[in-house]
Scaffold this active site. Structure first.
Site, PDB file in Angstrom:
ATOM      1  N   HIS A  62      44.988  32.983  28.751  1.00 16.50           N
ATOM      2  CA  HIS A  62      45.772  31.934  28.461  1.00 16.50           C
ATOM      3  C   HIS A  62      45.511  30.819  29.463  1.00 16.50           C
ATOM      4  O   HIS A  62      45.402  30.876  30.497  1.00 16.50           O
ATOM      5  CB  HIS A  62      46.964  32.166  28.764  1.00 16.50           C
ATOM      6  CG  HIS A  62      47.757  33.277  27.555  1.00 16.50           C
ATOM      7  ND1 HIS A  62      49.069  33.192  26.838  1.00 16.50           N
ATOM      8  CD2 HIS A  62      46.951  34.082  27.004  1.00 16.50           C
ATOM      9  CE1 HIS A  62      49.068  34.251  25.928  1.00 16.50           C
ATOM     10  NE2 HIS A  62      47.937  34.674  25.930  1.00 16.50           N
ATOM     11  N   ALA A 110      39.390  40.568  35.165  1.00 10.64           N
ATOM     12  CA  ALA A 110      40.431  40.713  34.050  1.00 10.64           C
ATOM     13  C   ALA A 110      41.920  40.809  34.735  1.00 10.64           C
ATOM     14  O   ALA A 110      41.898  41.389  35.854  1.00 10.64           O
ATOM     15  CB  ALA A 110      40.226  41.937  33.268  1.00 10.64           C
ATOM     16  N   THR A 115      46.044  30.270  40.267  1.00 13.38           N
ATOM     17  CA  THR A 115      47.098  29.414  40.557  1.00 13.38           C
ATOM     18  C   THR A 115      46.554  28.222  41.644  1.00 13.38           C
ATOM     19  O   THR A 115      47.392  27.158  41.675  1.00 13.38           O
ATOM     20  CB  THR A 115      48.367  29.981  41.165  1.00 13.38           C
ATOM     21  OG1 THR A 115      47.705  30.569  42.605  1.00 13.38           O
ATOM     22  CG2 THR A 115      49.112  30.964  40.550  1.00 13.38           C
ATOM     23  N   LYS A 116      45.424  28.458  41.887  1.00 16.07           N
ATOM     24  CA  LYS A 116      44.752  27.507  42.905  1.00 16.07           C
ATOM     25  C   LYS A 116      43.312  27.399  42.455  1.00 16.07           C
ATOM     26  O   LYS A 116      42.741  28.079  41.824  1.00 16.07           O
ATOM     27  CB  LYS A 116      44.818  28.078  44.459  1.00 16.07           C
ATOM     28  CG  LYS A 116      46.292  28.050  44.812  1.00 16.07           C
ATOM     29  CD  LYS A 116      46.211  28.485  46.288  1.00 16.07           C
ATOM     30  CE  LYS A 116      47.556  28.636  46.884  1.00 16.07           C
ATOM     31  NZ  LYS A 116      48.684  28.183  46.630  1.00 16.07           N
TER      32      LYS A 116
END
Length: 181
Positions: A62, A110, A115-116
């Site tokens: 996603h 996986a 987030t960064k």
């Protein structure tokens, strides 16, 4: 041709927007992009997403260019660019959040949550994703493992593998990993 239409219909039923449609809406995609089943690329802000050359998404990846967590409380949704460099593998079940730049020559394990930013030549995993090795170290480790582990060619994949090969592969891999082209 019929098989292609059936696959397209199946993707629509699962809520996947075809890459070609996302490109028409503004998604930027380089050469040799592959996207396996159930990958969701943020259709509501796809023009904020850039994917470089030789990038592959495993199943259930996603990519989000928006984050509605602030909407209920502030009345605004966060949005941000998501930029993938070249030569990247994104492992199954990975989530990439807005405002992230992923460098060149990267493997994302996986189930990771990115987030960064991720630097060039990195292997990252986790929640949140963290660098665990340089790409060079990762390659060297696996080359060394390949010296003593089974290696299979293309005749060992679905569509060409025999029942005997399947049984041999099961036996070969009882005590660890192998490698396949």
């Amino acid at each position: 041709m019929l098989l292609k239409k059936i696959r397209g219909l199946r993707k629509k039923l699962r809520g996947e927007v075809p890459t070609e449609e996302l490109v028409r809406r503004g998604l930027t995609v380089g050469k040799n992009f592959s996207r396996q089943q159930n990958c969701i690329i943020d259709e509501s802000h796809c023009w904020l997403i850039t994917i470089g050359d030789n990038v592959g998404f495993a199943p259930n990846v996603h990519i989000l260019a928006h984050d509605a967590s602030t909407k209920r409380f502030l009345g605004y949704t966060k949005i941000g660019r998501v930029i993938f460099g070249n030569n990247i593998h994104v492992g199954a079940g990975t989530i990439v959040l807005p405002n992230v730049k992923i460098g060149n020559n990267v493997i994302i394990g996986a189930g990771s949550v990115v987030t960064k930013d991720i630097p060039d030549n990195s292997v990252v995993v986790g929640h949140p994703a963290k660098v665990i090795a340089s790409l060079e170290d990762f390659e060297n480790k696996n080359k060394k493992l390949m010296e003593n582990r089974p290696i299979y060619n293309k005749s060992w994949v679905i569509g060409s593998i025999s029942e005997e090969q399947k049984e041999k592969m099961k036996k070969d891999l009882e005590d660890g990993l192998g490698y396949i082209i």
